[in-house]
Scaffold this motif. Structure first.
Motif, mmCIF file in Angstrom:
data_model
loop_
_atom_site.group_PDB
_atom_site.id
_atom_site.type_symbol
_atom_site.label_atom_id
_atom_site.label_comp_id
_atom_site.label_asym_id
_atom_site.label_seq_id
_atom_site.Cartn_x
_atom_site.Cartn_y
_atom_site.Cartn_z
ATOM 1 N N ASP A 1 0.832 -1.207 0.000
ATOM 2 C CA ASP A 1 0.000 0.000 0.000
ATOM 3 C C ASP A 1 0.869 1.261 0.000
ATOM 4 O OD1 ASP A 1 -2.505 -1.224 -0.039
ATOM 5 O OD2 ASP A 1 -2.785 -1.085 2.138
ATOM 6 N N VAL B 1 -4.400 6.314 1.832
ATOM 7 C CA VAL B 1 -3.671 5.042 1.895
ATOM 8 C C VAL B 1 -2.273 5.273 2.444
ATOM 9 C CG1 VAL B 1 -2.730 3.124 0.529
ATOM 10 C CG2 VAL B 1 -5.015 4.011 0.009
ATOM 11 N N SER C 1 -6.497 1.247 2.812
ATOM 12 C CA SER C 1 -5.670 0.343 2.027
ATOM 13 C C SER C 1 -6.133 0.490 0.579
ATOM 14 C CB SER C 1 -5.880 -1.101 2.501
ATOM 15 O OG SER C 1 -5.182 -2.011 1.686
ATOM 16 N N VAL D 1 -6.936 -2.052 -1.137
ATOM 17 C CA VAL D 1 -7.982 -3.072 -1.186
ATOM 18 C C VAL D 1 -8.579 -3.257 0.203
ATOM 19 C CG1 VAL D 1 -8.498 -5.492 -1.675
ATOM 20 C CG2 VAL D 1 -6.867 -4.263 -3.114
ATOM 21 N N GLY D 2 -9.886 -3.168 0.278
ATOM 22 C CA GLY D 2 -10.594 -3.347 1.539
ATOM 23 C C GLY D 2 -12.042 -2.937 1.365
ATOM 24 N N GLY E 1 -10.897 0.254 2.109
ATOM 25 C CA GLY E 1 -10.116 0.315 0.883
ATOM 26 C C GLY E 1 -10.751 1.144 -0.213
ATOM 27 N N GLY F 1 -12.404 -3.364 -3.774
ATOM 28 C CA GLY F 1 -12.483 -4.668 -3.131
ATOM 29 C C GLY F 1 -13.478 -5.560 -3.846
ATOM 30 N N TYR G 1 -5.447 -9.482 -3.711
ATOM 31 C CA TYR G 1 -5.117 -8.054 -3.583
ATOM 32 C C TYR G 1 -4.816 -7.478 -4.971
ATOM 33 C CZ TYR G 1 -2.242 -3.978 -2.143
ATOM 34 O OH TYR G 1 -1.697 -2.730 -1.977
#
Length: 183
Positions: free
Chosen positions: A6, A95, A101, A103-104, A130, A133, A164
């Motif tokens: 990240d 981030v 993040s 991704v989330g 994120g 996701g 991810y």
């Protein structure tokens, strides 16, 4: 490992797209007079943080979930930003700061009580929210809080380096539509 990725990706991204960020900010200034949008969101462990995005709606739009906002609130430039997903670029700063993040689960608003309760029951707040996701690439938005929380939980349980990267690549290639606007 994901936090390290990240940081590397967000820092690299911010440096590489800085000229684009400047251009979008200038165009956004002529569009709404206030190109950057700041909004309190629910983060990891339900801690509040300020999400940063390019403004896509008129300045006087109520602070509600996107699927509850009026279609007429989106500006012409806002349509372009949303369609291209460029409105999300400033979140690279979130981030880098560790609030999000890449991704989330997408961070919700505090007034989305049903979503907050469903996510809390499923342990979704144990991770950073994120930019993209599983729910986003599956075209599940915040208008279905239970399904969204269930999908977020599934993503957390199955998260790997492979997934991810998959969510990032699929998002960059244009999959997913984000929150739907009320017509």
């Amino acid at each position: 490992m994901i936090r390290l990725l990240d940081v590397c990706f967000s820092l690299t991204g911010l440096v590489l797209v800085f000229p684009l960020l400047l251009v979008l900010t200038i165009v956004g200034f002529f569009d709404t007079g206030s190109p950057i949008f700041f909004q309190k969101r629910v983060g990891r462990h339900k801690k509040s943080f300020t999400l940063i995005k390019f403004r896509t709606m008129s300045v006087d739009t109520a602070s509600v979930a996107t699927h509850l906002a009026s279609h007429s609130s989106i500006t012409r430039f806002g349509y372009f930003l949303r369609k291209s997903k460029l409105d999300e670029l400033p979140q690279l700063w979130n981030v880098l700061k560790g609030e999000m993040s890449l991704v989330g689960p997408r961070p919700g608003l505090y007034n989305q009580e049903e979503l907050t309760a469903a996510r809390e029951a499923r342990g979704v707040y144990s991770v950073r929210p994120g930019i993209t996701g599983l729910a986003q690439v599956s075209e599940i938005d915040m208008s279905t809080p239970e399904l969204l929380a269930e999908t977020d939980e599934k993503m957390i349980e199955t998260m790997s380096l492979k997934s991810y990267f998959r969510y990032i690549v699929v998002t960059v290639l244009g999959k997913g539509v984000g929150d739907r606007i009320q017509r």
